[in-house]
Design a protein around this motif. Structure first.
Motif, PDB file in Angstrom:
ATOM      1  N   PHE A  85     130.634  31.641 111.832  1.00 29.52           N
ATOM      2  CA  PHE A  85     129.609  31.850 110.811  1.00 29.52           C
ATOM      3  C   PHE A  85     128.261  31.940 111.504  1.00 29.52           C
ATOM      4  CE2 PHE A  85     130.255  27.271 111.155  1.00 29.52           C
ATOM      5  CZ  PHE A  85     128.970  26.741 111.228  1.00 29.52           C
ATOM      6  N   THR A  86     127.283  32.553 110.838  1.00 32.99           N
ATOM      7  CA  THR A  86     125.969  32.747 111.438  1.00 32.99           C
ATOM      8  C   THR A  86     124.962  31.684 111.015  1.00 32.99           C
ATOM      9  OG1 THR A  86     125.259  34.187 109.628  1.00 32.99           O
ATOM     10  CG2 THR A  86     126.283  35.249 111.555  1.00 32.99           C
ATOM     11  N   HIS A  87     125.139  31.108 109.824  1.00 33.88           N
ATOM     12  CA  HIS A  87     124.110  30.206 109.321  1.00 33.88           C
ATOM     13  C   HIS A  87     124.626  29.485 108.092  1.00 33.88           C
ATOM     14  CE1 HIS A  87     120.040  28.709 108.823  1.00 33.88           C
ATOM     15  NE2 HIS A  87     120.008  29.122 107.569  1.00 33.88           N
ATOM     16  N   THR A  88     124.181  28.245 107.913  1.00 30.33           N
ATOM     17  CA  THR A  88     124.375  27.559 106.636  1.00 30.33           C
ATOM     18  C   THR A  88     123.122  26.821 106.208  1.00 30.33           C
ATOM     19  OG1 THR A  88     125.116  25.415 107.498  1.00 30.33           O
ATOM     20  CG2 THR A  88     126.794  27.136 107.248  1.00 30.33           C
ATOM     21  N   CYS A  89     122.209  26.565 107.155  1.00 34.17           N
ATOM     22  CA  CYS A  89     121.036  25.695 107.035  1.00 34.17           C
ATOM     23  C   CYS A  89     121.494  24.247 107.152  1.00 34.17           C
ATOM     24  CB  CYS A  89     120.256  25.904 105.741  1.00 34.17           C
ATOM     25  SG  CYS A  89     118.763  24.878 105.688  1.00 34.17           S
ATOM     26  N   PHE A  90     121.081  23.605 108.221  1.00 28.38           N
ATOM     27  CA  PHE A  90     121.529  22.243 108.527  1.00 28.38           C
ATOM     28  C   PHE A  90     121.096  21.252 107.463  1.00 28.38           C
ATOM     29  CE2 PHE A  90     121.437  18.233 111.014  1.00 28.38           C
ATOM     30  CZ  PHE A  90     122.747  18.250 111.493  1.00 28.38           C
ATOM     31  N   MET A  91     120.066  21.595 106.698  1.00 28.85           N
ATOM     32  CA  MET A  91     119.622  20.704 105.619  1.00 28.85           C
ATOM     33  C   MET A  91     120.459  20.862 104.352  1.00 28.85           C
ATOM     34  SD  MET A  91     115.484  21.058 106.007  1.00 28.85           S
ATOM     35  CE  MET A  91     115.577  22.804 105.578  1.00 28.85           C
ATOM     36  N   VAL A  92     121.344  21.862 104.349  1.00 23.11           N
ATOM     37  CA  VAL A  92     122.217  22.068 103.191  1.00 23.11           C
ATOM     38  C   VAL A  92     123.627  21.590 103.513  1.00 23.11           C
ATOM     39  CG1 VAL A  92     123.192  23.777 101.620  1.00 23.11           C
ATOM     40  CG2 VAL A  92     120.819  23.996 102.386  1.00 23.11           C
ATOM     41  N   THR A  93     124.243  22.169 104.540  1.00 23.61           N
ATOM     42  CA  THR A  93     125.524  21.688 105.043  1.00 23.61           C
ATOM     43  C   THR A  93     125.457  21.629 106.561  1.00 23.61           C
ATOM     44  OG1 THR A  93     126.426  23.934 105.086  1.00 23.61           O
ATOM     45  CG2 THR A  93     126.871  22.616 103.118  1.00 23.61           C
ATOM     46  N   GLU A  94     126.076  20.635 107.132  1.00 21.40           N
ATOM     47  CA  GLU A  94     125.930  20.356 108.560  1.00 21.40           C
ATOM     48  C   GLU A  94     126.946  21.133 109.396  1.00 21.40           C
ATOM     49  OE1 GLU A  94     124.556  15.756 108.519  1.00 21.40           O
ATOM     50  OE2 GLU A  94     126.523  16.182 107.626  1.00 21.40           O
ATOM     51  N   TYR A  95     126.693  21.177 110.703  1.00 23.59           N
ATOM     52  CA  TYR A  95     127.628  21.777 111.653  1.00 23.59           C
ATOM     53  C   TYR A  95     127.473  21.054 112.984  1.00 23.59           C
ATOM     54  CZ  TYR A  95     123.284  24.462 111.802  1.00 23.59           C
ATOM     55  OH  TYR A  95     121.971  24.814 111.806  1.00 23.59           O
ATOM     56  N   GLU A  96     128.567  21.081 113.759  1.00 25.24           N
ATOM     57  CA  GLU A  96     128.662  20.223 114.933  1.00 25.24           C
ATOM     58  C   GLU A  96     127.704  20.615 116.049  1.00 25.24           C
ATOM     59  OE1 GLU A  96     132.136  18.585 118.013  1.00 25.24           O
ATOM     60  OE2 GLU A  96     132.657  19.869 116.305  1.00 25.24           O
ATOM     61  N   GLY A  97     127.432  21.916 116.205  1.00 26.70           N
ATOM     62  CA  GLY A  97     126.598  22.357 117.314  1.00 26.70           C
ATOM     63  C   GLY A  97     125.240  21.681 117.334  1.00 26.70           C
ATOM     64  N   PHE A  98     124.636  21.499 116.176  1.00 22.69           N
ATOM     65  CA  PHE A  98     123.333  20.847 116.072  1.00 22.69           C
ATOM     66  C   PHE A  98     123.403  19.451 116.685  1.00 22.69           C
ATOM     67  CE2 PHE A  98     119.333  21.027 113.426  1.00 22.69           C
ATOM     68  CZ  PHE A  98     118.858  19.750 113.696  1.00 22.69           C
ATOM     69  N   VAL A  99     124.443  18.716 116.335  1.00 23.89           N
ATOM     70  CA  VAL A  99     124.597  17.340 116.825  1.00 23.89           C
ATOM     71  C   VAL A  99     124.817  17.325 118.330  1.00 23.89           C
ATOM     72  CG1 VAL A  99     125.952  15.220 116.612  1.00 23.89           C
ATOM     73  CG2 VAL A  99     125.493  16.637 114.579  1.00 23.89           C
ATOM     74  N   ARG A 100     125.634  18.245 118.834  1.00 30.31           N
ATOM     75  CA  ARG A 100     125.936  18.262 120.266  1.00 30.31           C
ATOM     76  C   ARG A 100     124.683  18.588 121.088  1.00 30.31           C
ATOM     77  NH1 ARG A 100     129.037  15.438 118.767  1.00 30.31           N
ATOM     78  NH2 ARG A 100     131.163  15.916 118.106  1.00 30.31           N
ATOM     79  N   VAL A 101     123.846  19.493 120.600  1.00 29.36           N
ATOM     80  CA  VAL A 101     122.597  19.793 121.300  1.00 29.36           C
ATOM     81  C   VAL A 101     121.710  18.549 121.327  1.00 29.36           C
ATOM     82  CG1 VAL A 101     120.464  21.148 121.229  1.00 29.36           C
ATOM     83  CG2 VAL A 101     122.665  22.260 120.804  1.00 29.36           C
ATOM     84  N   ALA A 102     121.596  17.878 120.194  1.00 29.95           N
ATOM     85  CA  ALA A 102     120.775  16.670 120.136  1.00 29.95           C
ATOM     86  C   ALA A 102     121.303  15.607 121.086  1.00 29.95           C
ATOM     87  CB  ALA A 102     120.741  16.141 118.699  1.00 29.95           C
ATOM     88  N   GLU A 103     122.613  15.447 121.144  1.00 33.09           N
ATOM     89  CA  GLU A 103     123.196  14.442 122.039  1.00 33.09           C
ATOM     90  C   GLU A 103     122.856  14.736 123.500  1.00 33.09           C
ATOM     91  OE1 GLU A 103     127.188  13.025 119.570  1.00 33.09           O
ATOM     92  OE2 GLU A 103     127.316  14.717 120.950  1.00 33.09           O
ATOM     93  N   TRP A 104     122.975  16.004 123.917  1.00 33.24           N
ATOM     94  CA  TRP A 104     122.680  16.361 125.312  1.00 33.24           C
ATOM     95  C   TRP A 104     121.219  16.080 125.627  1.00 33.24           C
ATOM     96  CZ3 TRP A 104     119.654  19.119 128.564  1.00 33.24           C
ATOM     97  CH2 TRP A 104     120.137  19.395 129.852  1.00 33.24           C
TER      98      TRP A 104
END
Length: 441
Positions: A85-104
Motif C-alpha cells: 500500500f502507498t499510504h494510510t496516514c499514521f494518525m488514522v491507522t498505523e503501520y510497522e515501518g513507522f515504528v521500526r524507523v523510530a526504533e532505529w
C-alpha cells in the motif's frame, strides 16, 4: 565502467533546453535551478540526462541521495512496500515501518537516555516541531539561533535562517521570539570563548526564562559548511544545561554518515536534547524526524503533533533500506577516505592561490571558500564561475555560504574512487583556470 563524465552534447543539451522552456511556461519562477538539465536515470554516483550525457554527482540532491540516487536496496524496499500500500496516514491507522524507523533512530541518535521519535516529511517541519515540543516542555516562547544558520523555508524557519536573499526577501513579516547569537567561525577569527561569552550575555539580557530552545547545526550547511571552533558545541551544551534550555541539534544536512560518523555532533562528543534528521533519511523520499529525550518529546499533548503525510509508508521503507546501507561496517571508513581525497586535491590550492581562503569540512561534507587575501572579502563571483566551469565539464557542484562564495561538495557516501577522482580533477582544474583568467583580466 564507462569513463565519466561522458558528454555527448554541450551542457545543457538540446533536449534539456527544450524541456526547460516547457518548465518555464508551467512552473512558478520562484523555484531556482542550479543546472538546467533534465535527468533520465541515475547510477551509484552519476546522473544521465535526457541528451545522453553522464554527469558526476558531487551534490547528492543537497545531501539527500547519500546512498546513491538509484540504490538497489532502497529501490527494492520501496517497491515491496508499493506492492502492499502507498499510504494510510499514521494518525488514522498505523503501520510497522513507522515504528521500526523510530526504533532505529532512538537507538543510534547520540545520547545515553530514553528517547522517542516523531516522523514528518521535510526538514523545515522537523525544525518547527522541535520548537513546538521545546515550548511545550519548558513553557517558554523564544528560540536562540546561530548566525549564518539555515533551518528552512517556512515562516518560522525563515526567521531562524540568517541568509536574507533569496530565502527571506519579500516574505516578511516573520514570527518573533527568535534571537540570533554569534557563530564560532575560525576563518573569520571568531573563537569559541568569545562566542560563548556573547551567548551568555544575550541570555542574561533577555532572561533565561525567555528561551525554550537553542538550535544549532554541528556543521553549518547553507551558511558555508562552517565547522565551529573546538569547544563551541560542548560550550553550548553547558550553557543550555545551566539554564534549562532545550538544545536542538540540527543534523538535517550533516547527519546519517555524511561526516564520517553517523552524526556530526558525535565528533564533539555532544548529544542534543533533541536531534533532527531529514534529507538522507528517506533515501530520496520525503522524510524527516525529531528524536529526543522521552520526557521532552512526550510534552506535546496527543494530537499536537502529526501531518497527513508524516512518516509515509514508502518513505519509511526507504529509510529502513538506508539504515541497512549505513550498517555496513565499511561505509563510514569509506567516508573518511572521501575526505582524504578531497583534501589531497584542494588543500594545496590554499598556498598556491591567494583567493582560496580555506578548505574545510568533515567526511563527505567538504567546502572551499573564495575570498580576497588580507581582507577576506567574499568572492562570490569566483565561486559562481568555478561552479559554472564544473557544470560545463559534466560535474554537478553547488555553491553555498551567506555571501555565496563557497563551493560545497556532497558526493554520495558510496561514490566510486575513480569517479570521485575524476570529479575532483575537474574541480581543481576549474579553480585554477578561473583564478588564472581573473589574474589576466
Amino acid at each position: 565502467m564507462t569513463t565519466v563524465p561522458h558528454l555527448r552534447t554541450e551542457i545543457p543539451g538540446p533536449r534539456s533546453r527544450e524541456l526547460h522552456a516547457q518548465r518555464e511556461a508551467a512552473v512558478a519562477s520562484g523555484f531556482g535551478i542550479t543546472l538546467p538539465v533534465f535527468i533520465e536515470r541515475a547510477g551509484t554516483s552519476t546522473l544521465e540526462d535526457v541528451d545522453g550525457n553522464t554527469l558526476i554527482d558531487l551534490a547528492s540532491g543537497i545531501a539527500v541521495t547519500s546512498v546513491g540516487a538509484a540504490n538497489p536496496v532502497v529501490r527494492a524496499e520501496v517497491a515491496a512496500q508499493l506492492d502492499r500500500f502507498t499510504h494510510t496516514c499514521f494518525m488514522v491507522t498505523e503501520y510497522e515501518g513507522f515504528v521500526r524507523v523510530a526504533e532505529w533512530l532512538n537507538e543510534h541518535t547520540p545520547g545515553d537516555f530514553d528517547k522517542r521519535t516523531a516522523l514528518f516529511s521535510t526538514g523545515a517541519e522537523a525544525v518547527e516541531n522541535a520548537v513546538k515540543i521545546a515550548r511545550a516542555h519548558t513553557g517558554r516562547p523564544a528560540v536562540l539561533v546561530i548566525d549564518e544558520a539555515y533551518h528552512g523555508r517556512s515562516l518560522l524557519t525563515m526567521a531562524m535562517t540568517a541568509k536574507e536573499h533569496p530565502y527571506k526577501t519579500g516574505f516578511g513579516p516573520f514570527p518573533e521570539a527568535v534571537v540570533r547569537a554569534p557563530n564560532a567561525n575560525p576563518l573569520r577569527g571568531q573563537g569559541a570563548d568569545a562566542a560563548l561569552a556573547e551567548i551568555e550575555r544575550l541570555i542574561a539580557e533577555h532572561g533565561p526564562e525567555h528561551f525554550a530552545a537553542l538550535v544549532v547545526e554541528p556543521i553549518q550547511g547553507e551558511g558555508g559548511f562552517v565547522v565551529p571552533a573546538p569547544g563551541f558545541l560542548p560550550g553550548l551544551r553547558r550553557i543550555t544545561d545551566a539554564y534549562g534550555i532545550v538544545l536542538v541539534v540540527d543534523e538535517i544536512q550533516s547527519g546519517l554518515g555524511r561526516t564520517g560518523m553517523l552524526f556530526a555532533s558525535a565528533h564533539e562528543g555532544v548529544a542534543g536534547d533533541i536531534t533532527l534528521t531529514a534529507k538522507a533519511l528517506g533515501g530520496g523520499l520525503p522524510l524527516s524526524a525529531v528524536t529526543g529525550r522521552a520526557d521532552i518529546m512526550d510534552a506535546a499533548h496527543p494530537g499536537g503533533l502529526g501531518g497527513t503525510y508524516a512518516g509515509n509508508p514508502l518513505a519509511c521503507a526507504a529509510a529502513l533500506a538506508v539504515f541497512e546501507v549505513l550498517d555496513d561496517p565499511g561505509l563510514l571508513p569509506g567516508v573518511t577516505g572521501i575526505e582524504r581525497s578531497i583534501r589531497r586535491h584542494l588543500e594545496p590550492l590554499v598556498d598556491e592561490l591567494a583567493v582560496v581562503a580555506e578548505v574545510r569540512g568533515r567526511g563527505a561534507m567538504m567546502a572551499v571558500e573564495f575570498a580576497d587575501p588580507g581582507t577576506l572579502a567574499p568572492r562570490s563571483d569566483l565561486a559562481q564561475r568555478v561552479a559554472a566551469a564544473c557544470h560545463a565539464a559534466g560535474v554537478i557542484a553547488l555553491t553555498c555560504g551567506t555571501h555565496g562564495n563557497v563551493i560545497r561538495l556532497l558526493p554520495p557516501l558510496v561514490i566510486e574512487e575513480a569517479v570521485l577522482e575524476a570529479g575532483l580533477d575537474i574541480l581543481t582544474a576549474s579553480i585554477r583556470t578561473v583564478v588564472a583568467e581573473e589574474a589576466a583580466a
